[in-house]
Design an enzyme around this catalytic site. Structure first.
Site, PDB file in Angstrom:
ATOM      1  N   ASP A  51       1.363  -1.201   0.264  1.00 52.18           N
ATOM      2  CA  ASP A  51      -0.286  -0.010  -0.283  1.00 52.18           C
ATOM      3  C   ASP A  51       1.142   1.179   0.405  1.00 52.18           C
ATOM      4  O   ASP A  51       1.735   1.556   0.449  1.00 52.18           O
ATOM      5  CB  ASP A  51      -1.239  -0.009   1.167  1.00 52.18           C
ATOM      6  CG  ASP A  51      -1.725   1.295   0.953  1.00 52.18           C
ATOM      7  OD1 ASP A  51      -1.370   1.933   1.534  1.00 52.18           O
ATOM      8  OD2 ASP A  51      -3.050   0.747   0.998  1.00 52.18           O
ATOM      9  N   SER A 117      -7.895  14.081 -13.290  1.00 49.32           N
ATOM     10  CA  SER A 117      -8.931  13.821 -13.955  1.00 49.32           C
ATOM     11  C   SER A 117      -9.765  14.931 -14.558  1.00 49.32           C
ATOM     12  O   SER A 117     -10.102  16.458 -13.786  1.00 49.32           O
ATOM     13  CB  SER A 117     -10.084  13.177 -12.909  1.00 49.32           C
ATOM     14  OG  SER A 117     -11.370  13.098 -13.722  1.00 49.32           O
ATOM     15  N   TYR A 141     -14.075  12.918  -4.671  1.00 47.55           N
ATOM     16  CA  TYR A 141     -13.609  12.437  -5.471  1.00 47.55           C
ATOM     17  C   TYR A 141     -12.522  13.464  -6.751  1.00 47.55           C
ATOM     18  O   TYR A 141     -11.552  13.210  -6.987  1.00 47.55           O
ATOM     19  CB  TYR A 141     -13.982  11.394  -7.456  1.00 47.55           C
ATOM     20  CG  TYR A 141     -13.045  10.678  -8.377  1.00 47.55           C
ATOM     21  CD1 TYR A 141     -12.048   9.933  -7.848  1.00 47.55           C
ATOM     22  CD2 TYR A 141     -13.368  11.413  -9.465  1.00 47.55           C
ATOM     23  CE1 TYR A 141     -11.037   9.797  -8.643  1.00 47.55           C
ATOM     24  CE2 TYR A 141     -12.226  10.609 -10.519  1.00 47.55           C
ATOM     25  CZ  TYR A 141     -11.390  10.027 -10.705  1.00 47.55           C
ATOM     26  OH  TYR A 141     -10.698   9.802 -11.196  1.00 47.55           O
ATOM     27  N   LYS A 145      -8.123  15.361  -6.266  1.00 42.75           N
ATOM     28  CA  LYS A 145      -7.604  16.011  -7.520  1.00 42.75           C
ATOM     29  C   LYS A 145      -7.651  17.052  -7.386  1.00 42.75           C
ATOM     30  O   LYS A 145      -6.016  17.193  -7.588  1.00 42.75           O
ATOM     31  CB  LYS A 145      -8.595  15.295  -8.843  1.00 42.75           C
ATOM     32  CG  LYS A 145      -8.787  13.478  -9.265  1.00 42.75           C
ATOM     33  CD  LYS A 145      -7.441  12.769  -9.259  1.00 42.75           C
ATOM     34  CE  LYS A 145      -7.507  11.542  -9.807  1.00 42.75           C
ATOM     35  NZ  LYS A 145      -6.662   9.949  -9.485  1.00 42.75           N
ATOM     36  N   PHE A 169     -10.002  12.670 -19.824  1.00 44.71           N
ATOM     37  CA  PHE A 169     -11.794  12.425 -19.542  1.00 44.71           C
ATOM     38  C   PHE A 169     -12.418  10.776 -20.147  1.00 44.71           C
ATOM     39  O   PHE A 169     -11.488   9.878 -18.431  1.00 44.71           O
ATOM     40  CB  PHE A 169     -12.051  13.173 -20.825  1.00 44.71           C
ATOM     41  CG  PHE A 169     -11.732  14.573 -20.941  1.00 44.71           C
ATOM     42  CD1 PHE A 169     -10.979  15.323 -20.188  1.00 44.71           C
ATOM     43  CD2 PHE A 169     -12.907  15.845 -20.326  1.00 44.71           C
ATOM     44  CE1 PHE A 169     -10.992  17.345 -19.953  1.00 44.71           C
ATOM     45  CE2 PHE A 169     -13.170  16.488 -20.678  1.00 44.71           C
ATOM     46  CZ  PHE A 169     -12.051  17.763 -19.882  1.00 44.71           C
ATOM     47  N   ARG A 278     -27.935  10.968 -12.078  1.00 39.32           N
ATOM     48  CA  ARG A 278     -27.336  10.511 -10.844  1.00 39.32           C
ATOM     49  C   ARG A 278     -26.682  12.078 -10.632  1.00 39.32           C
ATOM     50  O   ARG A 278     -26.777  12.769 -10.939  1.00 39.32           O
ATOM     51  CB  ARG A 278     -26.173   9.510 -11.089  1.00 39.32           C
ATOM     52  CG  ARG A 278     -26.691   8.324 -11.808  1.00 39.32           C
ATOM     53  CD  ARG A 278     -25.140   7.404 -11.788  1.00 39.32           C
ATOM     54  NE  ARG A 278     -24.337   7.748 -12.954  1.00 39.32           N
ATOM     55  CZ  ARG A 278     -23.226   7.708 -13.656  1.00 39.32           C
ATOM     56  NH1 ARG A 278     -22.782   6.189 -13.461  1.00 39.32           N
ATOM     57  NH2 ARG A 278     -22.742   7.347 -14.621  1.00 39.32           N
ATOM     58  N   GLY A 280     -25.176  15.443  -9.517  1.00 34.08           N
ATOM     59  CA  GLY A 280     -23.161  15.766 -10.172  1.00 34.08           C
ATOM     60  C   GLY A 280     -22.716  15.077 -11.344  1.00 34.08           C
ATOM     61  O   GLY A 280     -21.237  14.791 -11.565  1.00 34.08           O
TER      62      GLY A 280
HETATM   63  N1  LIG Z   1     -10.777   5.433 -15.312  1.00 31.44           N
HETATM   64  C1  LIG Z   1     -10.375   6.345 -16.238  1.00 31.44           C
HETATM   65  O1  LIG Z   1     -11.801   7.123 -17.060  1.00 31.44           O
HETATM   66  C2  LIG Z   1     -10.545   7.649 -15.467  1.00 31.44           C
HETATM   67  C3  LIG Z   1     -10.414   9.063 -15.724  1.00 31.44           C
HETATM   68  C4  LIG Z   1     -10.305  10.170 -15.114  1.00 31.44           C
HETATM   69  C5  LIG Z   1      -8.729  10.047 -14.436  1.00 31.44           C
HETATM   70  N2  LIG Z   1      -8.462   8.064 -14.169  1.00 31.44           N
HETATM   71  C6  LIG Z   1      -7.393   8.420 -12.664  1.00 31.44           C
HETATM   72  O2  LIG Z   1      -6.848   7.051 -13.703  1.00 31.44           O
HETATM   73  C7  LIG Z   1      -5.924   6.756 -12.276  1.00 31.44           C
HETATM   74  C8  LIG Z   1      -6.366   5.193 -12.628  1.00 31.44           C
HETATM   75  O3  LIG Z   1      -7.781   4.902 -13.704  1.00 31.44           O
HETATM   76  P1  LIG Z   1      -7.985   3.623 -13.411  1.00 31.44           P
HETATM   77  O4  LIG Z   1      -8.882   3.717 -14.094  1.00 31.44           O
HETATM   78  O5  LIG Z   1      -6.689   2.798 -14.146  1.00 31.44           O
HETATM   79  O6  LIG Z   1      -7.788   2.567 -12.439  1.00 31.44           O
HETATM   80  P2  LIG Z   1      -8.117   1.408 -11.660  1.00 31.44           P
HETATM   81  O7  LIG Z   1      -8.730   1.238 -10.352  1.00 31.44           O
HETATM   82  O8  LIG Z   1      -8.051   0.210 -12.967  1.00 31.44           O
HETATM   83  O9  LIG Z   1      -6.103   1.902 -11.033  1.00 31.44           O
HETATM   84  C9  LIG Z   1      -5.817   1.968  -9.717  1.00 31.44           C
HETATM   85  C10 LIG Z   1      -4.792   1.227  -9.320  1.00 31.44           C
HETATM   86  O10 LIG Z   1      -4.286   1.606  -8.143  1.00 31.44           O
HETATM   87  C11 LIG Z   1      -4.307   0.332  -7.554  1.00 31.44           C
HETATM   88  N3  LIG Z   1      -4.506   1.184  -6.086  1.00 31.44           N
HETATM   89  C12 LIG Z   1      -5.485   1.771  -5.231  1.00 31.44           C
HETATM   90  N4  LIG Z   1      -5.479   2.877  -3.957  1.00 31.44           N
HETATM   91  C13 LIG Z   1      -3.555   1.627  -3.618  1.00 31.44           C
HETATM   92  C14 LIG Z   1      -3.053   2.306  -2.551  1.00 31.44           C
HETATM   93  N5  LIG Z   1      -3.505   3.143  -1.191  1.00 31.44           N
HETATM   94  N6  LIG Z   1      -1.740   1.545  -2.725  1.00 31.44           N
HETATM   95  C15 LIG Z   1      -1.043   1.052  -3.724  1.00 31.44           C
HETATM   96  N7  LIG Z   1      -1.930   0.797  -4.990  1.00 31.44           N
HETATM   97  C16 LIG Z   1      -2.739   1.441  -5.095  1.00 31.44           C
HETATM   98  C17 LIG Z   1      -5.559  -0.091  -7.707  1.00 31.44           C
HETATM   99  O11 LIG Z   1      -4.994  -1.218  -6.787  1.00 31.44           O
HETATM  100  C18 LIG Z   1      -5.268  -0.169  -8.748  1.00 31.44           C
HETATM  101  O12 LIG Z   1      -4.885  -1.039  -9.696  1.00 31.44           O
HETATM  102  C19 LIG Z   1      -6.763   6.877 -10.964  1.00 31.44           C
HETATM  103  O13 LIG Z   1      -5.943   7.900 -10.332  1.00 31.44           O
HETATM  104  C20 LIG Z   1      -7.783   7.407 -11.358  1.00 31.44           C
HETATM  105  O14 LIG Z   1      -8.978   8.414 -10.281  1.00 31.44           O
HETATM  106  C21 LIG Z   1      -9.305   7.619 -14.630  1.00 31.44           C
END
Ligand SMILES: NC(=O)c1ccc[n+]([C@@H]2O[C@H](COP(=O)([O-])OP(=O)(O)OC[C@H]3O[C@@H](n4cnc5c(N)ncnc54)[C@H](O)[C@@H]3O)[C@@H](O)[C@H]2O)c1
Length: 325
Positions: A51, A117, A141, A145, A169, A278, A280
């Site tokens: 973690d 984000s 959330y 960010k 996005f 939903r 927000g």
């Molecule tokens: N998916 C989208 O459309 C999107 C859009 C905007 C921003 N984001 C941002 O991009 C990033 C990645 O998104 P994603 O869709 O790949 O998410 P995801 O959940 O697939 O990946 C996040 C990873 O972080 C790990 N994680 C979380 N907390 C942790 C901790 N305390 N210690 C160690 N590992 C930890 C999780 O196990 C996971 O593998 C995120 O920060 C998300 O907020 C994603």
């Protein structure tokens, strides 16, 4: 370069790890696997399963490696859940990032790429949204960010950490080996594809009375490999200074349009349940990504929605149950 990818077992991180390795870099993935998947991690990367907030272990990892840059994807990602459990989001997404930045300070690592984000904008005054639009998040959330983005200039001022905050996005699509497998899945594209495969009884359409062309929300879909490209460019850019960049295609598609495109790609039929809005969920979120194009030299390769969905569909069929564990 040796790059630390925090959250590199997740959806977007795993694709970036593949690209970093293909480009000849050495990669350490730090992931607790709270939401990520071991099988999503490139076999040539080193996986440190811990973690982010475990400061002792984190310092051991930094002491054992000389990282050139850190890319930070690690955090919780569900806007709706964050409204119900703000503390969980602030503890992981904000406190976790502070632990990480402090380790970078302690070990003299000065290049940082942050997954921000479009959620930082909340309900924007208009679209396409430029980076100069005010940050007015409407859920915890998005607030996490925005808070991290506010912290970064102070770390630069005091410690010389140069950062790129990338405001994604809607990430979508897949590569041959990596795809979207969130549990639970809240994103439209994978949920529609699962419905097309018969794995879900129906797809929920949240809100049909928005002031948009067909009454449903409009979003900007960006392919996961295009997002990954931007991270590699952003690492280089930090040598010249810090910056904030939107990453999107600059084109919006309504939820109904996504559903219709998915029907065309999959040939599948499935039920669509019209539900209430939903809270927000802004009517329209479309990026102006001109700054990323001009300053990072970034250009998305996937600009066609059907093509993006086709890549996700190919992955979904190759991995019908998602990753193994
Ligand atoms: N998916 C989208 O459309 C999107 C859009 C905007 C921003 N984001 C941002 O991009 C990033 C990645 O998104 P994603 O869709 O790949 O998410 P995801 O959940 O697939 O990946 C996040 C990873 O972080 C790990 N994680 C979380 N907390 C942790 C901790 N305390 N210690 C160690 N590992 C930890 C999780 O196990 C996971 O593998 C995120 O920060 C998300 O907020 C994603």
């Amino acid at each position: 370069m040796r790059v630390l990818v925090v959250g590199g077992a997740g959806y977007i991180g795993s694709v970036t790890v593949d690209q970093l390795i293909a480009a000849g870099n050495e990669v350490t993935v730090l992931d607790s696997l709270v939401a990520g998947h071991k099988d999503a991690v490139n076999e040539d990367a080193e996986l440190a399963q811990l973690d982010l907030r475990d400061e002792n272990e984190l310092h051991h990892l930094f002491a054992a490696n000389s990282f050139h840059a850190v890319i930070h994807y690690g955090g919780y990602i569900q806007a709706g859940e964050s409204v119900r459990q703000p503390g969980r989001y602030f503890a992981n997404n904000v406190s976790g990032t502070i632990v990480l930045l402090n380790a970078m300070v302690a070990f003299g690592v000065t290049r940082f790429v942050f997954s921000s984000s479009a959620a930082v904008y909340g309900e924007p005054d208009g679209v396409p949204i430029p980076e100069t639009a005010p940050m007015r998040p409407v859920n915890p959330y998005g607030e996490t960010k925005a808070i991290v983005e506010h912290l970064l200039p102070w770390y630069e001022h005091a410690h010389g950490i140069r950062s790129a905050s990338l405001r994604y996005f809607n990430a979508a699509g897949a590569t041959m080996g990596r795809g979207e497998d969130h549990r639970p899945e809240t994103h439209l594209v994978p949920n529609v594809l699962r419905a097309a495969m018969g794995q879900r009884p129906s797809v929920a359409l949240f809100g049909t009375d928005y002031p948009t062309r067909d009454g449903t929300c409009v979003r900007d879909y960006i392919h996961v490999a295009d997002l990954a490209d931007a991270h590699l460019l952003a690492i280089e850019k930090t040598d010249a200074g810090s910056g904030t960049y939107n990453l999107g295609n600059g084109r919006g598609f309504s939820n109904r349009e996504v559903i219709e495109a998915a029907r065309r790609v999959t040939g599948g039929d499935f039920a669509v349940n019209e539900e209430a809005r939903r809270p927000g969920d802004p009517p329209e979120l479309v990026a102006s990504a001109e700054r990323a194009r001009a300053e990072l030299g970034w250009a998305p390769r996937y600009t066609d929605l059907e093509e993006i969905i086709r890549t996700a569909w190919a992955w979904q069929q190759a991995f019908p149950q998602g990753y193994k564990e």
